[in-house]
Enzyme design. Structure first.
Site, PDB file in Angstrom:
ATOM      1  N   ALA A  66       0.784  -1.058  -0.163  1.00  0.00           N
ATOM      2  CA  ALA A  66       0.014  -0.055  -0.189  1.00  0.00           C
ATOM      3  C   ALA A  66       0.928   1.298   0.078  1.00  0.00           C
ATOM      4  O   ALA A  66       2.010   1.206   0.335  1.00  0.00           O
ATOM      5  CB  ALA A  66      -1.037  -0.098   1.339  1.00  0.00           C
ATOM      6  N   GLY A 108      -0.536  -5.038   0.748  1.00  0.00           N
ATOM      7  CA  GLY A 108      -1.869  -5.026  -0.023  1.00  0.00           C
ATOM      8  C   GLY A 108      -1.588  -5.531  -1.517  1.00  0.00           C
ATOM      9  O   GLY A 108      -2.474  -6.049  -2.068  1.00  0.00           O
ATOM     10  N   GLU A 111      -2.286  -9.155  -0.678  1.00  0.00           N
ATOM     11  CA  GLU A 111      -3.699  -9.245  -0.657  1.00  0.00           C
ATOM     12  C   GLU A 111      -4.534  -8.871  -2.066  1.00  0.00           C
ATOM     13  O   GLU A 111      -5.417  -9.652  -2.365  1.00  0.00           O
ATOM     14  CB  GLU A 111      -4.215  -8.223   0.089  1.00  0.00           C
ATOM     15  CG  GLU A 111      -3.634  -8.389   1.530  1.00  0.00           C
ATOM     16  CD  GLU A 111      -3.958  -7.343   2.753  1.00  0.00           C
ATOM     17  OE1 GLU A 111      -4.483  -7.495   3.826  1.00  0.00           O
ATOM     18  OE2 GLU A 111      -3.693  -6.129   2.176  1.00  0.00           O
ATOM     19  N   GLU A 131       3.383  -5.770   7.070  1.00  0.00           N
ATOM     20  CA  GLU A 131       2.507  -4.652   7.901  1.00  0.00           C
ATOM     21  C   GLU A 131       3.258  -4.575   9.272  1.00  0.00           C
ATOM     22  O   GLU A 131       3.024  -3.411   9.658  1.00  0.00           O
ATOM     23  CB  GLU A 131       1.020  -5.012   8.029  1.00  0.00           C
ATOM     24  CG  GLU A 131       0.517  -4.730   6.287  1.00  0.00           C
ATOM     25  CD  GLU A 131       0.496  -5.900   5.645  1.00  0.00           C
ATOM     26  OE1 GLU A 131      -0.250  -5.776   4.696  1.00  0.00           O
ATOM     27  OE2 GLU A 131       1.181  -6.741   5.892  1.00  0.00           O
TER      28      GLU A 131
END
Length: 257
Positions: A66, A108, A111, A131
């Protein structure tokens, strides 16, 4: 529609390709790029000429996580209001999505890859959920989908031990379907999508729907759900054509309805 952070094309008939295109940020995911990805996938989903999709990045990075710059100053209330990790739009896409992953697929990015129905990886692909190293946890399905894919022990090590799964490890663990050289993984993903797109599309969608439900339902409920989709397939023109062609020993001509 004009996109700023992704590229779209139809590389072969029946296949829609969405490419993440923020090379300066290794395709880091911010609200704009995820919004554009979901919009493009939805557009292909509603396009009657498209039977399957491929989602990819660059050879160097599928998506390196992200966009931390966008999140660094956010509060819990702001994140809740924006619902940054509500990626349910992608879950509602009814046609198969194949992730073509090379290089980094972190946070992300990992994911997003796991939200695809299948993953074709290059030999350089590396999957991770780091993370915790910045004081947060996965928030777009990492704790749930990775655990379902590779099991609790490996998922814990990836998220708590900063383990990066290499392409061969991801293949062995069941996270990816195939591993190819960097110079051919994308074409192989397109080939797989084209093969799927050539099949009767209502049946394909019913299969995707039932398989996804298998992760949510108990066995008894899942069998009932499968039976419902099985019976629905008998209401299609392709069921009649497929069975007739089988009896007549000829290739079927699908109408996708």
């Amino acid at each position: 529609m004009t996109y700023e952070t992704i590229l779209i094309e139809t590389p072969v008939p029946g296949v829609g390709l969405v490419r993440l295109n923020r090379p300066q940020a290794l395709n880091a995911l911010n609200s704009q790029i995820t919004r554009e990805v979901f919009t493009a996938l939805e557009a292909f989903d509603h396009d009657e000429t498209i039977g399957a999709m491929v989602l990819t990045g660059s050879d160097k990075a599928f998506a390196a996580g992200a966009d931390i710059k966008q999140m660094a100053d956010q509060t819990a209330v702001a994140m809740l209001s924006d619902d940054f990790t509500d990626w349910s739009r992608m879950s509602r896409v009814s046609k198969p999505i194949i992730g073509a992953v090379s290089g980094w697929a972190l946070g992300g990015g990992c994911e997003l890859a796991m939200m695809c129905d299948m993953i074709v990886a290059s030999e350089s692909a590396k999957f991770g959920q780091p993370e915790v190293s910045i004081g947060i946890i996965p928030g777009a399905g990492g704790t749930q989908r990775l655990t379902r894919a590779v099991g609790k022990a490996v998922a814990m090590e990836v998220m708590l031990g900063d383990r990066k799964l290499t392409a061969p490890e991801a293949l062995a663990a069941g996270l990816v379907n195939r591993v190819y050289p960097v110079d051919s993984y994308l074409q192989e993903a397109i080939n797989l999508a084209a093969k799927i797109a050539s099949l009767p599309r209502v049946a394909v969608r019913l299969i995707k729907d039932a398989v996804n439900k298998a992760e949510e339902l108990g066995l008894s409920e899942g069998l009932d759900y499968e039976k419902r989709n099985f019976y629905l397939a008998f209401g299609t023109e392709d069921k009649t054509e497929g069975m007739t062609a089988f009896v007549e020993k000829r290739p079927p001509v699908w109408k996708h309805r």
